[in-house]
Design a protein around this motif. Structure first.
Motif, PDB file in Angstrom:
ATOM      1  N   ALA A  78       0.801  -1.231   0.000  1.00 28.49           N
ATOM      2  CA  ALA A  78       0.000   0.000   0.000  1.00 28.49           C
ATOM      3  C   ALA A  78       0.832   1.278   0.000  1.00 28.49           C
ATOM      4  O   ALA A  78       0.285   2.362  -0.204  1.00 28.49           O
ATOM      5  N   ALA A  79       2.128   1.178   0.230  1.00 29.11           N
ATOM      6  CA  ALA A  79       2.961   2.365   0.462  1.00 29.11           C
ATOM      7  C   ALA A  79       2.939   3.356  -0.694  1.00 29.11           C
ATOM      8  O   ALA A  79       2.877   4.571  -0.478  1.00 29.11           O
ATOM      9  N   ALA A  80       3.012   2.877  -1.916  1.00 26.15           N
ATOM     10  CA  ALA A  80       3.131   3.787  -3.060  1.00 26.15           C
ATOM     11  C   ALA A  80       1.867   4.597  -3.320  1.00 26.15           C
ATOM     12  O   ALA A  80       1.941   5.763  -3.700  1.00 26.15           O
ATOM     13  N   GLY A  81       0.701   3.989  -3.093  1.00 30.18           N
ATOM     14  CA  GLY A  81      -0.538   4.692  -3.408  1.00 30.18           C
ATOM     15  C   GLY A  81      -1.424   5.005  -2.227  1.00 30.18           C
ATOM     16  O   GLY A  81      -2.443   5.675  -2.369  1.00 30.18           O
ATOM     17  N   GLY A  82      -1.071   4.515  -1.053  1.00 29.78           N
ATOM     18  CA  GLY A  82      -1.922   4.710   0.117  1.00 29.78           C
ATOM     19  C   GLY A  82      -3.135   3.792   0.076  1.00 29.78           C
ATOM     20  O   GLY A  82      -3.241   2.927  -0.793  1.00 29.78           O
ATOM     21  N   VAL A  83      -4.020   3.979   1.019  1.00 36.50           N
ATOM     22  CA  VAL A  83      -5.261   3.201   1.079  1.00 36.50           C
ATOM     23  C   VAL A  83      -6.422   4.166   1.248  1.00 36.50           C
ATOM     24  O   VAL A  83      -6.239   5.295   1.694  1.00 36.50           O
ATOM     25  N   PRO A  84      -7.637   3.737   0.886  1.00 37.84           N
ATOM     26  CA  PRO A  84      -8.799   4.618   1.063  1.00 37.84           C
ATOM     27  C   PRO A  84      -8.984   5.000   2.531  1.00 37.84           C
ATOM     28  O   PRO A  84      -8.669   4.219   3.431  1.00 37.84           O
ATOM     29  N   THR A  85      -9.500   6.176   2.758  1.00 39.08           N
ATOM     30  CA  THR A  85      -9.760   6.618   4.123  1.00 39.08           C
ATOM     31  C   THR A  85     -11.023   5.947   4.650  1.00 39.08           C
ATOM     32  O   THR A  85     -11.875   5.491   3.876  1.00 39.08           O
ATOM     33  N   LEU A  86     -11.146   5.932   5.970  1.00 39.99           N
ATOM     34  CA  LEU A  86     -12.354   5.375   6.582  1.00 39.99           C
ATOM     35  C   LEU A  86     -13.571   6.199   6.183  1.00 39.99           C
ATOM     36  O   LEU A  86     -14.643   5.652   5.907  1.00 39.99           O
ATOM     37  N   SER A  87     -13.418   7.518   6.112  1.00 37.36           N
ATOM     38  CA  SER A  87     -14.562   8.361   5.749  1.00 37.36           C
ATOM     39  C   SER A  87     -15.016   8.087   4.313  1.00 37.36           C
ATOM     40  O   SER A  87     -16.213   8.086   4.028  1.00 37.36           O
ATOM     41  N   SER A  88     -14.063   7.845   3.404  1.00 38.47           N
ATOM     42  CA  SER A  88     -14.465   7.553   2.021  1.00 38.47           C
ATOM     43  C   SER A  88     -15.184   6.205   1.942  1.00 38.47           C
ATOM     44  O   SER A  88     -16.134   6.040   1.172  1.00 38.47           O
ATOM     45  N   LEU A  89     -14.746   5.242   2.746  1.00 39.21           N
ATOM     46  CA  LEU A  89     -15.431   3.946   2.771  1.00 39.21           C
ATOM     47  C   LEU A  89     -16.844   4.096   3.328  1.00 39.21           C
ATOM     48  O   LEU A  89     -17.787   3.455   2.839  1.00 39.21           O
ATOM     49  N   ARG A  90     -16.995   4.936   4.349  1.00 38.95           N
ATOM     50  CA  ARG A  90     -18.341   5.203   4.878  1.00 38.95           C
ATOM     51  C   ARG A  90     -19.232   5.818   3.807  1.00 38.95           C
ATOM     52  O   ARG A  90     -20.402   5.450   3.652  1.00 38.95           O
ATOM     53  N   GLU A  91     -18.694   6.799   3.087  1.00 46.00           N
ATOM     54  CA  GLU A  91     -19.477   7.500   2.066  1.00 46.00           C
ATOM     55  C   GLU A  91     -19.909   6.566   0.936  1.00 46.00           C
ATOM     56  O   GLU A  91     -21.000   6.697   0.396  1.00 46.00           O
ATOM     57  N   ARG A  92     -19.047   5.637   0.574  1.00 40.68           N
ATOM     58  CA  ARG A  92     -19.317   4.736  -0.548  1.00 40.68           C
ATOM     59  C   ARG A  92     -20.138   3.512  -0.157  1.00 40.68           C
ATOM     60  O   ARG A  92     -20.616   2.778  -1.030  1.00 40.68           O
ATOM     61  N   PHE A  93     -20.303   3.290   1.145  1.00 41.06           N
ATOM     62  CA  PHE A  93     -20.932   2.046   1.589  1.00 41.06           C
ATOM     63  C   PHE A  93     -22.389   1.927   1.150  1.00 41.06           C
ATOM     64  O   PHE A  93     -22.835   0.858   0.726  1.00 41.06           O
ATOM     65  N   THR A  94     -23.139   3.008   1.256  1.00 39.28           N
ATOM     66  CA  THR A  94     -24.566   2.941   0.912  1.00 39.28           C
ATOM     67  C   THR A  94     -24.757   2.515  -0.539  1.00 39.28           C
ATOM     68  O   THR A  94     -25.581   1.643  -0.843  1.00 39.28           O
ATOM     69  N   ASP A  95     -23.983   3.108  -1.436  1.00 38.31           N
ATOM     70  CA  ASP A  95     -24.104   2.746  -2.851  1.00 38.31           C
ATOM     71  C   ASP A  95     -23.675   1.300  -3.087  1.00 38.31           C
ATOM     72  O   ASP A  95     -24.325   0.565  -3.833  1.00 38.31           O
TER      73      ASP A  95
END
Length: 198
Positions: A78-95
């Motif tokens: 994951a070092a080169a690109g990072g990982v999704p944030t927890l807030s982004s995962l929350r936002e995308r979860f409903t969809d």
């Protein structure tokens, strides 16, 4: 004779002092190196933690820590690109959950046009549950996952979704992959920090 004895004694004292001085210098060097390591580890893990929180890459702090120990695979990946944030995962979860419910509804509806249309409409209208509920059905699992996400517990959210039906899992595959990558990286960073004392 007496002079030789005194010279031998003086030489012995000199050797003892030299040995003590060397030991003190070595101890000071080791302490300085240990302090530098502690500072590098603390700064590196702090930078990795911030990058994980913000969804940024963290290759440089990982490289600095890797001078002391081999990094866990989940972090190295994951070092080169990072990982999704927890807030982004929350936002995308409903969809993602809606797509999972729709895919599962379509899989259960059969091949009839009206059955499939009704299943698709039901998934869109009923919405994704947002509170924990009992049961092993997809809606109950999605509700438990949503509640866990709201509480900041990504591991519990992934546990709730473990074993959901294949159509639903495939429909939310992107979200699941991102969530697993984040969970693996955060867990690996915490375990590595504990291991290295950073």
């Amino acid at each position: 004779d007496s002079l030789t004895s005194r010279l031998d004694a003086a030489e012995a004292r000199f050797d003892e002092r030299a040995t003590a001085a060397e030991a003190a210098a070595l101890a000071a060097q080791e302490e300085a190196e240990a302090a530098e390591k502690r500072a590098t580890l603390a700064a590196g893990f702090r930078a990795i933690g911030q990058a994980l929180d913000e969804g940024r890459a963290f290759a440089e702090p990982l490289r600095e820590i890797a001078a002391y120990a081999e990094p866990p695979e989940a972090l190295a990946t994951a070092a080169a690109g990072g990982v999704p944030t927890l807030s982004s995962l929350r936002e995308r979860f409903t969809d993602a959950g809606r797509r999972a419910m729709e895919a599962q509804g379509l899989a259960e509806a059969g091949d009839g046009f009206f059955d499939r249309a009704a299943a698709s409409l039901k998934a869109r209208v009923s919405g994704v549950p947002v509170d924990a509920m009992e049961g092993d059905g997809l809606e109950a699992r999605l509700g438990r996952a949503a509640a866990a996400l709201r509480d900041g517990d990504l591991g519990a959210a992934l546990d709730a979704l473990d074993g959901i039906p294949t159509p639903a899992e495939e429909a939310m595959a992107d979200w699941l992959a991102d969530a697993r990558a984040r969970h693996a990286a955060v867990s690996a960073a915490a375990a590595w920090r504990t291991e290295l004392g950073g």
